[in-house]
Enzyme design. Structure first.
Site, mmCIF file in Angstrom:
data_model
loop_
_atom_site.group_PDB
_atom_site.id
_atom_site.type_symbol
_atom_site.label_atom_id
_atom_site.label_comp_id
_atom_site.label_asym_id
_atom_site.label_seq_id
_atom_site.Cartn_x
_atom_site.Cartn_y
_atom_site.Cartn_z
ATOM 1 N N HIS A 173 111.041 67.364 -13.694
ATOM 2 C CA HIS A 173 110.441 66.613 -12.584
ATOM 3 C C HIS A 173 111.441 65.874 -11.719
ATOM 4 C CE1 HIS A 173 106.092 66.910 -13.535
ATOM 5 N NE2 HIS A 173 106.494 67.028 -14.784
ATOM 6 N N LYS A 207 102.746 54.684 -3.088
ATOM 7 C CA LYS A 207 103.455 55.403 -4.147
ATOM 8 C C LYS A 207 104.357 54.394 -4.848
ATOM 9 C CE LYS A 207 104.915 58.289 -0.900
ATOM 10 N NZ LYS A 207 104.969 59.695 -1.267
ATOM 11 N N ARG A 208 104.927 54.772 -5.996
ATOM 12 C CA ARG A 208 105.875 53.872 -6.645
ATOM 13 C C ARG A 208 106.925 53.445 -5.626
ATOM 14 N NH1 ARG A 208 109.145 56.501 -10.106
ATOM 15 N NH2 ARG A 208 108.366 58.455 -9.255
ATOM 16 N N LYS A 235 112.156 57.143 -2.038
ATOM 17 C CA LYS A 235 110.909 57.362 -1.306
ATOM 18 C C LYS A 235 110.919 56.658 0.061
ATOM 19 C CE LYS A 235 108.044 58.035 -5.483
ATOM 20 N NZ LYS A 235 107.259 59.267 -5.232
ATOM 21 N N THR A 276 102.512 64.555 -4.954
ATOM 22 C CA THR A 276 101.114 64.997 -5.009
ATOM 23 C C THR A 276 100.276 64.080 -4.122
ATOM 24 O OG1 THR A 276 100.872 63.700 -7.031
ATOM 25 C CG2 THR A 276 101.118 66.100 -7.279
ATOM 26 N N LYS A 295 96.886 64.836 -1.592
ATOM 27 C CA LYS A 295 95.618 64.090 -1.550
ATOM 28 C C LYS A 295 95.306 63.655 -0.124
ATOM 29 C CE LYS A 295 96.973 62.224 -5.991
ATOM 30 N NZ LYS A 295 97.648 61.037 -6.565
HETATM 31 C C1 LIG Z 1 98.944 60.743 -6.728
HETATM 32 C C2 LIG Z 1 99.405 59.469 -7.291
HETATM 33 C C3 LIG Z 1 100.774 59.207 -7.387
HETATM 34 C C4 LIG Z 1 101.841 60.146 -6.875
HETATM 35 O O1 LIG Z 1 102.089 59.842 -5.537
HETATM 36 P P1 LIG Z 1 103.394 60.393 -4.763
HETATM 37 O O2 LIG Z 1 103.150 59.977 -3.364
HETATM 38 O O3 LIG Z 1 103.378 61.877 -4.916
HETATM 39 O O4 LIG Z 1 104.565 59.751 -5.372
HETATM 40 C C5 LIG Z 1 101.173 58.002 -7.924
HETATM 41 N N1 LIG Z 1 100.271 57.097 -8.355
HETATM 42 C C6 LIG Z 1 98.952 57.310 -8.254
HETATM 43 C C7 LIG Z 1 98.013 56.272 -8.726
HETATM 44 C C8 LIG Z 1 98.470 58.508 -7.739
HETATM 45 O O5 LIG Z 1 97.151 58.716 -7.665
#
Ligand SMILES: *Cc1c(COP(=O)(O)O)cnc(C)c1O
Length: 819
Positions: A362, A556-557, A562, A664, A668
């Protein structure tokens, strides 16, 4: 693989509904406070659980019949994280009980939405990797794949984020305290897991591990239902059960000493990611990994022996999947069990192990590849270390045979880092996973390509056939059907409801994308979702935002790669420009951020603080008004994501090219009709190809250009000197314009940008800001915006986790991948 079809579906459904209602009434009657939302939640969960338990038994019975000729092996998905979020609304939707329960609740004066809001998130993961595992469980059920997810039953999971004076504080998230009883405790499933001690050799040369400490693992099952069949998948989580108290110290009144074993066992389940800045924290983490791996593999072996009577077909009937390197001890533990506990010879045990194990990488960051000190292995896992040495010995022997004289290659590929730079000797977990796996995959096309060109180049040279790509996906049941009921209904009305099961059907939207009426309907849905989010912002932060402003969202984190900081630099530039010319025709924007910073990651915490400092200044500046607002929503998690994503106009996916393995979140957002502003990175690239690159806002350096700049030496100051806008932004931050004149607060942040700029924010700033201006122009044309958003939705078919799992089955888990 499917349980036998019900003779009379209708009667079956009615019987299930009646059983649900009876269980619900029975549970509710036990409540001491009458029908409160909490009591209704608990009763509904227990009532669902009873139906799920029946489906679980039927699924297991069907899978046990499948034999070793089955084209698909039973999958065992080992992951330290499963970011499940809430479960009730998903279970109700899958069991078709949403309406009946809503009706019953209404009779009791309760609203379903209020009841659902009382369920805490099961936040047993940090981010994308854990949420991916949760989406996979949903797809396992939906595709009828014989499977188990295996994890740890953390008591606190990840921390709860609280913001105090603009700074992040971490608090334990005691999620099990009020959680409805979803789990099925399996009191009959207990396995001993050893630590420490020594290895004895008997007269016949047989080696036996005598652990100093034994902890019992007990199973708790979390059942995940399919939406279009009666199949379920299982998340089996291990709980360390306490050894009895020590009686002598207890009698002497020394209670802490009497309970010491209990506390040590318990600690295994306290938190995900103990802080690894202390030796005790690192040791606990390794124990957690070993605990997960050992209990899961013992469970697999017991089941296999029950079904097949011998171990010979173990590797052809079972797949063991490593979600990143955290469970990479699995091959060593499987070898130990096969050799020491079941008496197999090395060669047969190794063949089985290689057949069964596969590994997903990953991350491309070399510093993120897990290693453990040999000395820690000697202390905690002495027998595993012996086995790792033996695997390494055989592997390096083979290498020397194939590449005589290439000592550099042997040193690079060895499972042991000999600590050449004065460091201690360490076990390389990724190397162990690579050597023991028949398949290794990356999670998006670019990531898989870079993986074999960079971190794993040597391995890819010797085993090219081992490396594959399987691009990530998300489950449309949670991320569209449940998160966005209004958009789901609109899609149903236009293209039917088949997309829930076959997301590729979204392509039928493409010919309708320019339809004005559909565009208006889409915008109305978006507006309603934005109103819902605006209410959350009002409630959480007391801040009013304009619903007709552009909702520009990055959640996101918090991590430097990022580049939330790049987003903030753009916000500051926009703020300054508005201040210069407040009466220009600004397209109003609401920039929304959410995300947690790892507790020991100072730079990320500083970015969180800067977001709050900048928000305070902008949101209270009367010149700005509602032309620009900056919002940071605390305690990001699955449930908050489900609220935020359907309300997004613009999705920020702006990582430095070559750093985000897949993402991911990007998927979404696309599924919910947000337009992406993003770099040519991770799955953004495949999204651009599927949706049409002209329907996204792509900016910034590409991965090859990033690599070149790094190679030639990056000079961030040059970009600042040449760009007046950027210079002014940096000067404002460094002079304390957002920190009450405290120029020291962001010095480390600014210094790191000006001196290193590891993630090339300075290099991408100008293009980012210019691209944001294009976003404004498109947003001003409502019909054009709607058409583009619809074209994005239409292209999202490939990004279902059902497609991802079908590819894993085909390339990694099928019997044919063993040939
Ligand atoms: C989908 C999701 C992530 C991943 O988000 P990225 O933008 O791909 O880093 C992280 N945390 C939660 C709660 C998510 O639903």
């Amino acid at each position: 693989m499917k349980p036998p079809a019900a003779p009379d579906v209708c009667a079956e459904t009615l019987a299930m509904r009646a059983a649900f209602e009876a269980a619900y009434e029975r549970e509710l009657s036990q409540s001491s406070h009458g029908p409160t939302p909490q009591a209704a939640l608990h009763a509904a969960a227990i009532a669902c659980r009873e139906t799920l338990a029946r489906r679980w038994a039927a699924t297991q019975a069907a899978d046990a019949q499948r034999g070793d000729e089955a084209p698909v092996r039973r999958v065992h998905y080992l992951s330290m994280e499963f970011l499940m979020g809430r479960a009730l609304s998903n279970a109700l939707a899958a069991l078709k009980l949403t309406e009946p329960l809503a009706a019953r609740l209404a009779e009791q004066g309760l609203a379903l939405g209020d009841v659902l809001e009382h369920e805490p998130d099961a936040a047993l993961g940090n981010g994308g990797l854990g949420r991916l595992a949760a989406c996979f469980l949903d797809s396992f059920a939906e595709l009828g794949l014989p499977s188990f997810g295996y994890g740890l039953r953390y008591r606190y999971g990840t921390f709860a984020q609280v913001i105090q004076q603009g700074r992040q504080l971490e608090q334990p998230d005691d999620w099990t305290r009020d959680s409805p009883a979803w789990e099925l405790p399996r009191h009959d499933l207990r396995y001993p897991v050893g630590f420490g001690g020594r290895v004895e050799v008997d007269a016949g040369g047989v080696r036996r591990w005598l652990p100093a400490e034994r902890i019992e693992a007990q199973a708790f099952d979390f059942v995940v239902p399919a939406h279009h069949s009666e199949r379920v998948s299982t998340l089996r989580q291990w709980q360390a059960t306490a050894a009895p108290i020590a009686f002598t110290p207890f009698c002497e009144g020394d209670y802490p000493r009497a309970a010491r074993h209990q506390v040590l066992a318990d600690a295994i389940n306290w938190v995900l990611y103990p802080d690894d800045s202390s030796e005790a924290g690192r040791e606990l983490r390794l124990k957690q990994e070993a605990f997960l791996v050992s209990a899961s593999l013992q469970d697999l072996l017991a089941r296999h022996l029950r079904e097949f009577g011998s171990l010979h077909q173990l590797g052809t009937a079972n797949a063991i999947h490593l979600n990143d390197t955290h469970p990479a001890l699995a091959p060593a533990e499987l070898m130990r069990l096969l050799l020491d506990e079941h008496g197999l010879g090395w060669d047969e045990a190794w063949t089985i192990t290689r057949q069964a194990v596969a590994y997903t990488n990953h991350t491309l960051m070399p510093e993120a590849l897990e290693t453990w000190p040999v000395r820690m292995f000697e202390r905690l896992l002495p027998r595993h270390l012996e086995i790792i040495y033996e695997i390494n010995h055989r592997f390096l022997g083979e290498l020397r045979g194939r590449f005589p004289g290439d000592d550099g290659l042997v040193a690079r590929l060895s499972l042991i880092d000999e600590g050449s730079q004065g460091g201690e000797r360490r076990v390389r977990m990724a190397s162990l996973a690579l050597v023991a796996s028949h398949r290794v995959n990356g999670v998006a096309a670019l990531h898989s390509a870079l993986m074999v060109q960079t971190i794993f180049a040597d391995y890819a040279r010797i085993w090219p056939e081992r490396f594959h790509n399987v691009t990530n996906g998300v489950t449309p049941r949670r991320w569209l059907q449940q998160a966005n009921p209004a958009l789901s209904a609109l899609l149903d009305s236009r293209i039917g409801d088949g997309w829930r099961q076959n997301l590729a059907a979204l392509a039928e939207l493409r010919p309708l994308a320019a339809n004005r009426e559909l565009g208006e309907q889409f915008l109305a849905v978006k507006r309603a979702n934005k109103e819902r989010l605006a209410a959350v912002i009002q409630r959480e932060l007391g801040l009013a935002v304009r619903v007709d402003s552009l909702f520009d969202i990055q959640i996101k984190r918090i991590h430097e790669y990022k580049r939330q900081l790049l987003n903030l630099l753009h916000v500051i530039a926009r703020y300054q420009a508005i201040g210069d010319n407040p009466d220009a025709a600004w397209v109003p924007r609401t920039v929304i951020l959410a995300g947690k910073a790892a507790s020991a990651y100072q730079m990320a915490k500083s970015i969180v603080q800067l977001a709050h400092d900048v928000a305070r200044v902008i949101n209270s500046d009367p010149r700005v008004g509602d032309k620009l607002k900056l919002v940071f929503l605390p305690n990001y998690g699955v449930t908050l994501a489900e609220r935020i994503i359907p309300a997004a106009d613009l999705s920020e996916q702006i990582s430095t090219a070559g750093t985000e393995a897949s993402g991911t979140g990007n998927m979404k957002f696309g599924l919910n009709g947000a337009i992406t502003i993003g770099t040519w990175d991770g799955a953004n690239i495949e999204m651009a190809e599927a949706c049409g690159v002209e329907n996204m806002f792509v900016f910034g350096l590409r991965a090859d250009a990033v690599a070149k700049i790094k190679q030639l030496g990056h000079d961030p100051r040059r970009y600042v000197e040449e760009n007046r806008q950027l210079k002014r932004v940096i000067e404002a931050v460094s002079s304390g314009a957002f920190s009450d004149g405290d120029a020291a607060r962001y010095r480390p942040l600014v210094d790191s940008l000006l001196q290193h700029d590891t993630y090339l924010l300075m290099a991408d700033f100008a293009d980012y800001v210019a691209t944001q201006a294009q976003v404004d122009r498109l947003f001003a044309d409502r019909a054009a915006w709607a058409e583009r958003a619809l074209r994005n939705i239409a292209g999202m078919g490939p990004f279902s986790s059902d497609r991802t799992i079908a590819e894993y089955v085909d390339r990694v888990w099928s019997a044919k991948s063993l040939n």
